[in-house]
Motif scaffolding. Structure first.
Motif, mmCIF file in Angstrom:
data_model
loop_
_atom_site.group_PDB
_atom_site.id
_atom_site.type_symbol
_atom_site.label_atom_id
_atom_site.label_comp_id
_atom_site.label_asym_id
_atom_site.label_seq_id
_atom_site.Cartn_x
_atom_site.Cartn_y
_atom_site.Cartn_z
ATOM 1 N N ALA A 49 0.825 -1.210 0.000
ATOM 2 C CA ALA A 49 0.000 0.000 0.000
ATOM 3 C C ALA A 49 0.857 1.257 0.000
ATOM 4 C CB ALA A 49 -0.926 -0.009 1.213
ATOM 5 N N CYS A 50 1.910 1.248 0.807
ATOM 6 C CA CYS A 50 2.802 2.399 0.908
ATOM 7 C C CYS A 50 3.483 2.693 -0.424
ATOM 8 C CB CYS A 50 3.840 2.140 2.002
ATOM 9 S SG CYS A 50 5.137 3.389 2.114
ATOM 10 N N ILE A 51 4.053 1.671 -1.031
ATOM 11 C CA ILE A 51 4.771 1.841 -2.295
ATOM 12 C C ILE A 51 3.818 2.269 -3.407
ATOM 13 C CG2 ILE A 51 5.991 0.545 -4.113
ATOM 14 C CD1 ILE A 51 7.357 -1.020 -1.781
ATOM 15 N N THR A 52 2.631 1.677 -3.438
ATOM 16 C CA THR A 52 1.641 2.043 -4.456
ATOM 17 C C THR A 52 1.223 3.501 -4.297
ATOM 18 O OG1 THR A 52 0.822 -0.237 -4.544
ATOM 19 C CG2 THR A 52 -0.609 1.482 -5.438
ATOM 20 N N ARG A 53 0.964 3.919 -3.072
ATOM 21 C CA ARG A 53 0.566 5.303 -2.828
ATOM 22 C C ARG A 53 1.649 6.270 -3.298
ATOM 23 N NH1 ARG A 53 0.584 9.834 0.131
ATOM 24 N NH2 ARG A 53 2.559 9.349 1.151
ATOM 25 N N HIS A 56 2.167 6.363 -7.143
ATOM 26 C CA HIS A 56 1.052 7.034 -7.826
ATOM 27 C C HIS A 56 1.160 8.552 -7.701
ATOM 28 C CE1 HIS A 56 -2.751 7.359 -9.811
ATOM 29 N NE2 HIS A 56 -3.284 8.021 -8.801
ATOM 30 N N THR A 57 1.691 9.044 -6.586
ATOM 31 C CA THR A 57 1.906 10.496 -6.486
ATOM 32 C C THR A 57 2.885 10.965 -7.560
ATOM 33 O OG1 THR A 57 3.750 10.344 -4.891
ATOM 34 C CG2 THR A 57 1.520 10.431 -3.980
ATOM 35 N N ILE A 58 3.863 10.122 -7.887
ATOM 36 C CA ILE A 58 4.817 10.470 -8.946
ATOM 37 C C ILE A 58 4.141 10.368 -10.314
ATOM 38 C CG2 ILE A 58 7.076 9.973 -9.950
ATOM 39 C CD1 ILE A 58 7.048 10.918 -6.989
ATOM 40 N N GLU A 59 3.307 9.343 -10.500
ATOM 41 C CA GLU A 59 2.558 9.203 -11.758
ATOM 42 C C GLU A 59 1.735 10.445 -12.049
ATOM 43 O OE1 GLU A 59 1.253 4.854 -13.218
ATOM 44 O OE2 GLU A 59 0.276 5.494 -11.381
ATOM 45 N N THR A 78 11.326 8.878 -0.197
ATOM 46 C CA THR A 78 10.599 7.914 0.635
ATOM 47 C C THR A 78 10.285 6.645 -0.154
ATOM 48 O OG1 THR A 78 9.594 9.764 1.819
ATOM 49 C CG2 THR A 78 8.625 7.606 2.176
ATOM 50 N N LEU A 79 9.946 6.801 -1.431
ATOM 51 C CA LEU A 79 9.654 5.641 -2.278
ATOM 52 C C LEU A 79 10.887 4.751 -2.420
ATOM 53 C CD1 LEU A 79 7.937 3.968 -4.205
ATOM 54 C CD2 LEU A 79 8.468 5.606 -6.022
ATOM 55 N N ILE A 80 12.016 5.345 -2.692
ATOM 56 C CA ILE A 80 13.234 4.549 -2.863
ATOM 57 C C ILE A 80 13.602 3.842 -1.559
ATOM 58 C CG2 ILE A 80 15.715 4.676 -3.315
ATOM 59 C CD1 ILE A 80 15.127 6.875 -5.339
ATOM 60 N N LEU A 81 13.501 4.537 -0.443
ATOM 61 C CA LEU A 81 13.776 3.905 0.852
ATOM 62 C C LEU A 81 12.837 2.719 1.092
ATOM 63 C CD1 LEU A 81 14.373 6.997 3.177
ATOM 64 C CD2 LEU A 81 16.046 5.246 2.549
ATOM 65 N N SER A 82 11.568 2.895 0.745
ATOM 66 C CA SER A 82 10.585 1.819 0.936
ATOM 67 C C SER A 82 10.904 0.636 0.038
ATOM 68 C CB SER A 82 9.169 2.337 0.655
ATOM 69 O OG SER A 82 8.804 3.349 1.570
ATOM 70 N N LYS A 94 6.761 -8.949 -7.597
ATOM 71 C CA LYS A 94 5.359 -8.545 -7.422
ATOM 72 C C LYS A 94 5.033 -7.360 -8.342
ATOM 73 C CE LYS A 94 3.876 -11.437 -4.274
ATOM 74 N NZ LYS A 94 3.488 -11.026 -2.920
ATOM 75 N N PHE A 95 3.794 -7.305 -8.800
ATOM 76 C CA PHE A 95 3.352 -6.294 -9.768
ATOM 77 C C PHE A 95 3.610 -4.874 -9.271
ATOM 78 C CE2 PHE A 95 -0.014 -3.386 -11.134
ATOM 79 C CZ PHE A 95 0.144 -3.421 -12.513
ATOM 80 N N PHE A 96 3.242 -4.585 -8.031
ATOM 81 C CA PHE A 96 3.364 -3.209 -7.533
ATOM 82 C C PHE A 96 4.818 -2.778 -7.447
ATOM 83 C CE2 PHE A 96 3.716 -5.680 -3.634
ATOM 84 C CZ PHE A 96 4.672 -4.998 -2.901
#
Length: 323
Positions: A49-53, A56-59, A78-82, A94-96
């Motif tokens: 959920a965290c990575i998808t959120r 998507h903000t970058i998208e 934060t995305l890269i750290l996650s 995994k897809f996400f």
């Protein structure tokens, strides 16, 4: 006084809490236990959920026609750290996860188009394990014509609706907005109580004030011709076990509003109504919202621009259990 009321009063006197408060406290405790904070996930589902959120903000930024090179550095970090944390513990096929890599690659590519390069970012993204898919980023979008919409199947409507964050400068006819809201009235609800209402904000001064108290319209909210606010009415529900029903029915109605707007060829984007206490108080004051009404969702609307671009927002496989 009937037995049920006597029992409630006894519970209240004994524990100092009503059954409704007990139900809410139980839910809130469970929410605190299982919800995530960005960059502080403890299990695979939270990471997903965290990575998808975050991706998507970058998208969304990639889909802006008025692109800002190098945007969103905090979310990128934060995305890269996650992703780094996730990849040490879980399956990187995994897809996400693959979609997140795809979005980061597209971010780097598009920034390069504008002459912006971050060598450290490139190095960190290249070091992430796993293989990117083609599911992340932005796409050109052509809405169905009025004739196509008139004859479209439900499947076609669902598959072709996209959230739009750029709009033409032509105002949306109020009769089309009203037609969409009337069509959405066919939404099912608990015991057919239809405990919802839509505020249509067309006064630009009020619209601007409301948007300043909403957390997700930066960079495109100024293009809205009108803003809708879907609310649920607590007066339509029983106490105790229906504490959260207003949000279930209201959410179903809000989705039907979005589909109906698309059917009327009105471009739209759903916006969160999860506000701070101060933000909600401001919105209630600006719109004179009844105290019995709770906020469900904002929806920004306008006419489609000549050129449409939006996020890919690819969907993962359906998750279901057969028992």
């Amino acid at each position: 006084m009937n037995i049920t009321r006597k029992l409630k009063n006894k519970v209240k006197r004994t524990f100092g809490r009503t059954p409704e408060k007990v139900l809410y406290d139980n839910y809130y405790n469970k929410y605190q236990e299982f919800s995530f904070q960005d960059g502080a996930c403890t299990n695979e589902k939270q990471f997903e959920a965290c990575i998808t959120r975050l991706y998507h903000t970058i998208e969304k930024g990639l889909a802006y026609l008025n692109y800002r090179p190098g945007f969103g550095k905090d979310n990128i970090e934060t995305l890269i750290l996650s992703l780094e944390q996730y990849s040490k513990r879980y399956d990187v096929s995994k897809f996400f996860y693959q979609t997140a890599l795809s979005v980061l690659n597209e971010y780097i590519r598009k920034n390069a188009e504008y002459g912006v390069e971050d060598k450290e970012l490139n190095k960190r993204v290249s070091a992430l394990p796993g293989k990117a898919n083609e599911a992340g980023g932005a796409l050109k979008f052509v809405p169905l014509s009025e004739a196509e919409l008139e004859n479209a199947s439900y499947k076609k409507l669902v598959e072709t609706r996209h959230s739009i964050r750029h709009f033409s400068d032509q105002p949306v006819a109020m009769e089309k907005v009203e037609a969409a809201i009337k069509l959405a009235q066919y939404t099912p609800s608990a015991c057919n109580r239809q405990g919802w209402k839509t505020y249509i904000i067309q006064d630009k001064n009020v619209l601007e004030k409301v948007l300043k108290n909403q957390n997700g319209n930066r960079g495109f909210g100024q293009e809205f011709d009108k803003l809708l606010l879907v609310v649920g009415d607590l007066r339509c529900f029983n106490r105790d076990r229906e504490v959260f029903q207003v949000y279930i029915d209201g959410g179903m109605y809000a989705m039907r509003v979005l589909d109906s707007l698309y059917y009327e060829k009105i471009a739209s984007v759903p916006l969160s109504a999860s506000l701070t206490k101060e933000q909600e108080e401001n919105v209630r004051k600006f719109l004179r919202i009844d105290p019995a009404e709770v906020l469900i969702m904002f929806i920004g609307i306008g006419n489609y621009p000549d050129e449409c671009q939006t996020t890919k927002s690819e969907r993962k496989q359906a998750d279901y259990t057969i028992i």
